[in-house]
Design a protein around this motif. Sequence first.
Motif, PDB file in Angstrom:
ATOM      1  N   UNK A   1      14.531  -6.168 -10.884  1.00 59.28           N
ATOM      2  CA  UNK A   1      13.975  -5.677  -9.637  1.00 59.28           C
ATOM      3  C   UNK A   1      12.876  -6.573  -9.107  1.00 59.28           C
ATOM      4  N   UNK A   2      12.006  -7.048 -10.005  1.00 59.73           N
ATOM      5  CA  UNK A   2      10.919  -7.939  -9.601  1.00 59.73           C
ATOM      6  C   UNK A   2      11.461  -9.274  -9.106  1.00 59.73           C
ATOM      7  N   UNK A   3      12.530  -9.724  -9.710  1.00 62.42           N
ATOM      8  CA  UNK A   3      13.154 -10.978  -9.274  1.00 62.42           C
ATOM      9  C   UNK A   3      13.682 -10.844  -7.849  1.00 62.42           C
ATOM     10  N   UNK A   4      14.339  -9.716  -7.584  1.00 61.48           N
ATOM     11  CA  UNK A   4      14.853  -9.469  -6.234  1.00 61.48           C
ATOM     12  C   UNK A   4      13.695  -9.391  -5.241  1.00 61.48           C
ATOM     13  N   UNK A   5      12.626  -8.699  -5.633  1.00 56.00           N
ATOM     14  CA  UNK A   5      11.472  -8.506  -4.750  1.00 56.00           C
ATOM     15  C   UNK A   5      10.807  -9.841  -4.416  1.00 56.00           C
ATOM     16  N   UNK A   6      10.633 -10.688  -5.400  1.00 52.37           N
ATOM     17  CA  UNK A   6       9.991 -11.980  -5.159  1.00 52.37           C
ATOM     18  C   UNK A   6      10.830 -12.855  -4.232  1.00 52.37           C
ATOM     19  N   UNK A   7      12.146 -12.781  -4.391  1.00 53.59           N
ATOM     20  CA  UNK A   7      13.041 -13.525  -3.496  1.00 53.59           C
ATOM     21  C   UNK A   7      12.882 -13.028  -2.058  1.00 53.59           C
ATOM     22  N   UNK A   8      12.741 -11.736  -1.908  1.00 56.39           N
ATOM     23  CA  UNK A   8      12.602 -11.164  -0.569  1.00 56.39           C
ATOM     24  C   UNK A   8      11.281 -11.579   0.069  1.00 56.39           C
TER      25      UNK A   8
ATOM     26  N   UNK B   1       0.989 -10.749  -9.227  1.00 54.02           N
ATOM     27  CA  UNK B   1      -0.301 -10.932  -8.550  1.00 54.02           C
ATOM     28  C   UNK B   1      -0.323 -12.191  -7.695  1.00 54.02           C
ATOM     29  N   UNK B   2       0.247 -13.279  -8.214  1.00 51.92           N
ATOM     30  CA  UNK B   2       0.193 -14.535  -7.452  1.00 51.92           C
ATOM     31  C   UNK B   2       1.004 -14.413  -6.170  1.00 51.92           C
ATOM     32  N   UNK B   3       2.215 -13.919  -6.285  1.00 56.04           N
ATOM     33  CA  UNK B   3       3.066 -13.767  -5.102  1.00 56.04           C
ATOM     34  C   UNK B   3       2.405 -12.858  -4.083  1.00 56.04           C
ATOM     35  N   UNK B   4       1.809 -11.797  -4.586  1.00 58.01           N
ATOM     36  CA  UNK B   4       1.156 -10.820  -3.724  1.00 58.01           C
ATOM     37  C   UNK B   4      -0.061 -11.430  -3.029  1.00 58.01           C
ATOM     38  N   UNK B   5      -0.859 -12.150  -3.781  1.00 63.62           N
ATOM     39  CA  UNK B   5      -2.073 -12.752  -3.226  1.00 63.62           C
ATOM     40  C   UNK B   5      -1.740 -13.801  -2.174  1.00 63.62           C
ATOM     41  N   UNK B   6      -0.697 -14.612  -2.433  1.00 68.50           N
ATOM     42  CA  UNK B   6      -0.280 -15.634  -1.460  1.00 68.50           C
ATOM     43  C   UNK B   6       0.092 -14.992  -0.132  1.00 68.50           C
ATOM     44  N   UNK B   7       0.810 -13.904  -0.214  1.00 69.23           N
ATOM     45  CA  UNK B   7       1.237 -13.222   1.002  1.00 69.23           C
ATOM     46  C   UNK B   7       0.047 -12.588   1.718  1.00 69.23           C
ATOM     47  N   UNK B   8      -0.858 -12.022   0.934  1.00 70.94           N
ATOM     48  CA  UNK B   8      -2.053 -11.388   1.510  1.00 70.94           C
ATOM     49  C   UNK B   8      -2.886 -12.408   2.283  1.00 70.94           C
ATOM     50  N   UNK B   9      -3.068 -13.587   1.703  1.00 71.09           N
ATOM     51  CA  UNK B   9      -3.883 -14.614   2.352  1.00 71.09           C
ATOM     52  C   UNK B   9      -3.295 -15.012   3.699  1.00 71.09           C
ATOM     53  N   UNK B  10      -1.971 -14.965   3.796  1.00 66.11           N
ATOM     54  CA  UNK B  10      -1.325 -15.280   5.073  1.00 66.11           C
ATOM     55  C   UNK B  10      -1.481 -14.127   6.060  1.00 66.11           C
ATOM     56  N   UNK B  11      -1.397 -12.900   5.561  1.00 65.47           N
ATOM     57  CA  UNK B  11      -1.463 -11.728   6.441  1.00 65.47           C
ATOM     58  C   UNK B  11      -2.865 -11.501   6.982  1.00 65.47           C
ATOM     59  N   UNK B  12      -3.891 -11.831   6.188  1.00 69.28           N
ATOM     60  CA  UNK B  12      -5.278 -11.593   6.602  1.00 69.28           C
ATOM     61  C   UNK B  12      -5.587 -12.302   7.919  1.00 69.28           C
ATOM     62  N   UNK B  13      -4.963 -13.424   8.139  1.00 69.45           N
ATOM     63  CA  UNK B  13      -5.218 -14.187   9.357  1.00 69.45           C
ATOM     64  C   UNK B  13      -4.478 -13.593  10.559  1.00 69.45           C
ATOM     65  N   UNK B  14      -3.614 -12.639  10.281  1.00 70.54           N
ATOM     66  CA  UNK B  14      -2.704 -12.176  11.314  1.00 70.54           C
ATOM     67  C   UNK B  14      -3.041 -10.830  11.949  1.00 70.54           C
ATOM     68  N   UNK B  15      -3.674  -9.884  11.213  1.00 69.57           N
ATOM     69  CA  UNK B  15      -3.742  -8.518  11.724  1.00 69.57           C
ATOM     70  C   UNK B  15      -4.450  -8.323  13.047  1.00 69.57           C
ATOM     71  N   UNK B  16      -5.464  -9.163  13.367  1.00 67.09           N
ATOM     72  CA  UNK B  16      -6.174  -8.956  14.620  1.00 67.09           C
ATOM     73  C   UNK B  16      -5.265  -9.150  15.826  1.00 67.09           C
ATOM     74  N   UNK B  17      -4.154  -9.835  15.632  1.00 68.98           N
ATOM     75  CA  UNK B  17      -3.208 -10.037  16.732  1.00 68.98           C
ATOM     76  C   UNK B  17      -2.339  -8.794  16.933  1.00 68.98           C
ATOM     77  N   UNK B  18      -2.330  -7.907  15.948  1.00 67.49           N
ATOM     78  CA  UNK B  18      -1.484  -6.720  16.008  1.00 67.49           C
ATOM     79  C   UNK B  18      -2.357  -5.518  16.317  1.00 67.49           C
TER      80      UNK B  18
END
Length: 741
Positions: free
Chosen positions: A525-532, A556-573
């Motif tokens: 399941x985690x493998x599928x999730x990371x691919x997604x 944690x690493x995959x999650x943190x990488x995605x978070x760092x990208x999202x943090x720059x984005x929310x003010x636009x939404x």
Amino acid sequence: MNYDFSQLNDKEFEILARDLVSVKENTYIERFKPGRDSGIDGRFFISQNKQVILQAKHYLKSGYSKMKRILKNEELDKIKKLSPNRYILITSLPLSPKNKVEIKNIFGSYIKRDDDILGQEDLNDLLRSNPEIEKAHFKLWITSTSVLGRFLNNAIHGRSEYFLDKIKFKSKLYVATKNHDKALEILNKKKAIVISGEPGVGKTTLAENLCTYFACKKYQLFFIANSIEEAERVYEKSKKQVFYYDDFLGSNYLDAFHEKKDSNIMNFIQRIANDKNHYLIMTSRSNIFNQGVFCSDFLRNGKIEKREFLLEISSLTKMDKAKILYNHIYFGNLDEKMIDELYKDKRYKDIINHKNFNPRLIEFITDKERLPEDRDYWEYVGASLDNPKYIWDHCFKIQIDDFERSLILLTVFNGGSIEEEKLKLSFKKLCLLENTKNTSNIMKDFNSILKVVTGSFLVRNISSHNPKENYISLFNPSITDYVLNECSHDNNEKLINIFKALQTKQSLSQLFSIIDSSIISKHDGEKIRNELIKETPIKKENYDYLLLLISESSNKKTRTDLINAIIKYPCKIKEFDKMIDILRSIYNFIHPENFDFLEKITVNKNLCDFDIRKLIELIEEFNIDNQQIMGYLKLQLEEFLLQEIYGQGVDFSSIKNSDHEGHESCVIEEITSICERKLSDFEPSIIEKLKINIDEIISRIDIESMENEFWKDFNPYDDYDDMPRSDFRLENDIDDLFDRS
């Protein structure tokens, strides 16, 4: 006709017995629920204080000796307590004059005359004198020895004897539902019918009983085994004939076209269409029939689909299902211990209400010969219902191709339902991911591929919100159980491609569900999730989807990488409710300075609705004390309380004060109580900080309008035993059917 009544179960025999005695005595007979009136199956009065009691004893399985013993040791005491003026006994057993004398001696003066004891011969005499009762009891005459004997005389030689034995048993189990009448209506109007449906739904059973119906009407019956030419050879215009062709397209529609079955069948249908003496009954699995209609000019131009009758489980009422189960128990080979298991704690209701209820499944679980050795019976029943693999296995693996299977898999892994346009896009993406050749050509044929599995695996629905939009759902919930069980054996690559093709919140919920249920391992399941996560671009339309991926991912690493990208984005939404969700998810992963945008978003005029509880929790956690935010939050919380008051409503029927002031005071007290209960969900400190004033909120409520609305919709029976009155009666009727007393 001479009936032995073996085709009726005990409850059906009781109804027949009452109907016959009613015409014999020329009086209305009261009926009583079984097991609740000391064995009374019927009652009428010959004067104000003189009652006549009826009892029906269906003892064909046990014989006369057992019935006589029970009458003497059990029933006599019941009759003495009731002390009727007259007692009438009806039994399905054949009785000699000596038998009647013995029964009369048991009951003494309660039985006034010998003809108050009715046996098999007496019942047949009454039926001959009252054909309207015979006609009303469909199952009685449709399975009679003389009617079934016509099968042997009138059917194609060599097949009838086997068929006769089979239909004799199956007809005992038959429940004449509204499907029978609908199918008969189509036949009478169009002369030919195709009964289609999913495996195990009862296509053949319905077709066989329609055949029996016409046999009763003195039609010659012909069973077609291989081709319609068999019917052509025996067709006689001057005779009344009915032709039965089971699985008329076979297991593969291409074979049917190779043998020119399609053109021959349409020619034969046209031949009998205007002939009042002939009928044609055919069956086919839905997917094969849909393939046939789509691919055959002969079937399509002949509009054979206009003669289709789609048999669905959803068309069976709860009582239909109860009767089907009861007949299988009554006429089956289960021993008493097994039957006890089905009756324990009313488990029969668990079967009737099971989402995978299917007549063929019921046949399987009530057949003792199928029970594996050393297997607990109720455990076997539950496992069979929860995972009806054998129902779908052949159809899913053999009868459809990879493209058709893909549509089913996409629907299942999207939670059992998907918008048609989304299914089309996901199907295209899946084909690309799996390197399917000629993808553009396949997409042109999407509708044709969908048509093949519609009616057998999938159902096309019109959206209630937009009539121009369609969505696809599963034909039967058991398909999900089957597919999920099979997916536990599939390779990860297939599942990864399916979830990549879908990219919906519903598909993620399904993924997390099968991980939690251990259908696939957490590692897989985690493998599928990371691919997604890697494959999903960060943009507004993917926001909810990404949020779910973050909240569930344990990497944690995959999650943190995605978070760092999202943090720059929310003010636009400018969708604050989603901001709240993501803040809650990433709170432990990012630096507090990144929360400074919370205040900016909160005071934005274009905010959409959000969960008030989440915002309050965040304000407390982040120790926010901005006046604009607090003022905005107070307004939102007050609006939330008003919605809760109107939504929950006040029970004005319980407020008894007659004077106006006392009445209004009680209403205000009730509303105050609602507010206090809702506010108790939050920390007192935040409520105090926001200075929420309940009296101020109440002043904004139109109490008079609220009360008028309440009395307009008030129904004193709404809460009666927590179910509608009709459902309450139905549950009792089902219990009465299964009563064993």
